[in-house]
Motif scaffolding. Structure first.
Motif, PDB file in Angstrom:
ATOM      1  N   MET A  14       0.840  -1.198   0.000  1.00 42.79           N
ATOM      2  CA  MET A  14       0.000   0.000   0.000  1.00 42.79           C
ATOM      3  C   MET A  14       0.875   1.248   0.000  1.00 42.79           C
ATOM      4  O   MET A  14       1.860   1.313   0.733  1.00 42.79           O
ATOM      5  CB  MET A  14      -0.918   0.009   1.233  1.00 42.79           C
ATOM      6  N   TYR A  72      -1.306   7.001   0.151  1.00 42.23           N
ATOM      7  CA  TYR A  72      -2.701   7.345  -0.083  1.00 42.23           C
ATOM      8  C   TYR A  72      -3.615   6.192   0.336  1.00 42.23           C
ATOM      9  O   TYR A  72      -4.672   6.402   0.949  1.00 42.23           O
ATOM     10  CB  TYR A  72      -2.924   7.669  -1.561  1.00 42.23           C
ATOM     11  N   GLU A  73      -3.239   4.970  -0.025  1.00 41.12           N
ATOM     12  CA  GLU A  73      -4.065   3.807   0.327  1.00 41.12           C
ATOM     13  C   GLU A  73      -4.108   3.595   1.838  1.00 41.12           C
ATOM     14  O   GLU A  73      -5.143   3.202   2.389  1.00 41.12           O
ATOM     15  CB  GLU A  73      -3.523   2.566  -0.383  1.00 41.12           C
ATOM     16  N   HIS A 126      -6.720  -4.476  -8.502  1.00 38.71           N
ATOM     17  CA  HIS A 126      -7.163  -3.111  -8.230  1.00 38.71           C
ATOM     18  C   HIS A 126      -8.508  -3.171  -7.518  1.00 38.71           C
ATOM     19  O   HIS A 126      -9.223  -4.172  -7.589  1.00 38.71           O
ATOM     20  CB  HIS A 126      -7.296  -2.298  -9.527  1.00 38.71           C
ATOM     21  N   TRP A 144      -4.968   6.667  -7.661  1.00 41.32           N
ATOM     22  CA  TRP A 144      -5.618   6.439  -6.373  1.00 41.32           C
ATOM     23  C   TRP A 144      -6.881   7.281  -6.242  1.00 41.32           C
ATOM     24  O   TRP A 144      -7.758   6.983  -5.430  1.00 41.32           O
ATOM     25  CB  TRP A 144      -4.656   6.761  -5.232  1.00 41.32           C
ATOM     26  N   LYS A 195     -10.219   5.456  -6.359  1.00 39.97           N
ATOM     27  CA  LYS A 195     -10.688   4.695  -5.204  1.00 39.97           C
ATOM     28  C   LYS A 195     -11.611   5.495  -4.299  1.00 39.97           C
ATOM     29  O   LYS A 195     -12.349   4.912  -3.488  1.00 39.97           O
ATOM     30  CB  LYS A 195      -9.480   4.189  -4.407  1.00 39.97           C
TER      31      LYS A 195
END
Length: 386
Positions: free
Chosen positions: A48, A51-52, A174, A244, A247
């Motif tokens: 990760m 951002y994740e 993803h 990102w 998401k």
């Protein structure tokens, strides 16, 4: 109880911090969510980016807040999450087990879970209508249970499909919100959960017959798109979606879409009540209007957030926040439509059939902005066509 007593209650609650009202169950739920988030972070943090990790932290806090606000999800998400983890564990790192392991093949692989979701939503729609027409509380309760089960299957699909992508290849995996097949399942999940909240909040299951119609329509599209176009096959992300931003932008958008669809179906129900059709079976005219208003208010908030996120994504990808691309233009039209709807209700005091018709027509505008633009108008977002 006097009017003064009723008025004093909210003031006394507002006078103390919200955490003073938390009970042992609230703290245990928060601890459970934090524990699961910690396990996920410990296992997957190496894969990760920053951002994740921030999204994981935000999702954890949001789930805790949702569990404090809506008690039913304290059971729903742990059960659905455990089933998803069971499906992931059954793979054992080998994608081929999806065709040989019994529970994966018939229940917990992503495509199996998606098919269960479709069947359960169709059944829920039929049973809701049976309960409405026969005034059967038993059938309505069964339909509500089927809707919860279908939403649970969608949650299983989401996390197992995410994992399956990484089993195919690290560059393939993803979050499954990248194409029409994936986002239509997301739409079904969000719309059904929103409806279940309002069902519980207003203590009536009689709106489900109408709301589940739009979910079943989405399910019909999913089935056609799966068997005619083989859209369920996991594909690598195209370059435009390798960000990102996707998401957070896409889920926020679909909270808006789900809310607007729910409101439109309630608009249909309200118009039928106004004509005297099913009036003795559906909730009161004013109740339907209030739920419709709340759904549009929530949808407008999230659609606004999604539009801002989309502009930031555009700046990151194309160097400008706004380019009057057809998709952007129609997103603005949708935003202005519901901004006007809320304005005339809150400021002008409008009520009744005009707002119900407006909500129904608004769904047609929103549908064109989502699907029609990609199909008929060329632009920077043309990669999302059928």
């Amino acid at each position: 109880m006097s009017t003064s007593t009723l008025a004093a209650k909210p003031l006394s609650k507002a006078a103390q911090p919200f955490w003073r009202d938390l009970r042992l169950g609230d703290h245990l739920f928060a601890a459970f969510v934090l524990l699961v988030a910690g396990i996920v972070f410990n296992r997957y943090h190496a894969a990760m980016d920053g951002y994740e990790q921030a999204i994981l932290a935000g999702a954890t806090l949001a789930l805790i807040a949702l569990g404090w606000f809506w008690k039913s999800v304290r059971v729903f998400f742990p059960v659905a999450g455990l089933l998803a983890l069971g499906g992931i564990a059954l793979y054992g790192g080998d994608l081929a087990r999806g065709q040989s392991a019994f529970w994966l093949k018939y229940a917990l692989a992503s495509q199996s879970a998606a098919m269960w979701m479709c069947v359960l939503f169709f059944l829920a729609t039929l049973v809701y209508w049976g309960g409405l027409l026969r005034r059967s509380a038993t059938l309505e309760a069964i339909a509500s249970g089927l809707t919860w089960a279908a939403a649970g299957a969608a949650v299983v699909w989401f996390f197992v499909r995410w994992y399956e992508g990484y089993l195919i290849g690290p560059d393939i995996g993803h979050v499954p919100v990248s194409n029409l097949y994936e986002v239509f399942i997301l739409f079904c999940l969000i719309t059904s959960l929103m409806y279940l909240y309002y069902e519980e909040r207003f203590a009536t299951r009689r709106m489900g017959a109408f709301v589940l119609l739009v979910v079943s329509a989405a399910v019909g599209f999913i089935l056609w798109y799966t068997f005619d176009r083989q859209a369920h096959e996991i594909q690598p992300l195209i370059p435009a979606l390798q960000s990102w931003w996707m998401k957070i932008h896409v889920p926020a958008n679909f909270v808006g879409y789900g809310s607007f669809a729910l409101a439109a179906m309630l608009g249909v129900a309200q118009l039928l009540v106004a004509k005297g059709w099913l009036a003795s079976r559906l909730p009161a005219y004013e109740t339907i209007g209030e739920v419709m208003y709340r759904a549009i208010a929530v949808g407008f908030l999230f659609f606004t957030i999604a539009t801002i996120l989309g502009a930031m994504w555009a700046a990151d990808a194309w160097g400008g926040y706004w380019s009057w691309d057809p998709k952007e233009t129609w997103a603005l039209i949708v935003w202005l439509n519901y901004a006007a709807w809320l304005h005339v209700r809150l400021v002008k005091g409008w009520r009744g059939n005009v707002l119900a018709w407006w909500a129904v027509i608004g769904l047609l505008v929103t549908t064109f902005a989502f699907l029609g633009v990609n199909m008929f108008l060329a632009g920077l977002h043309s990669y999302g066509g059928l």
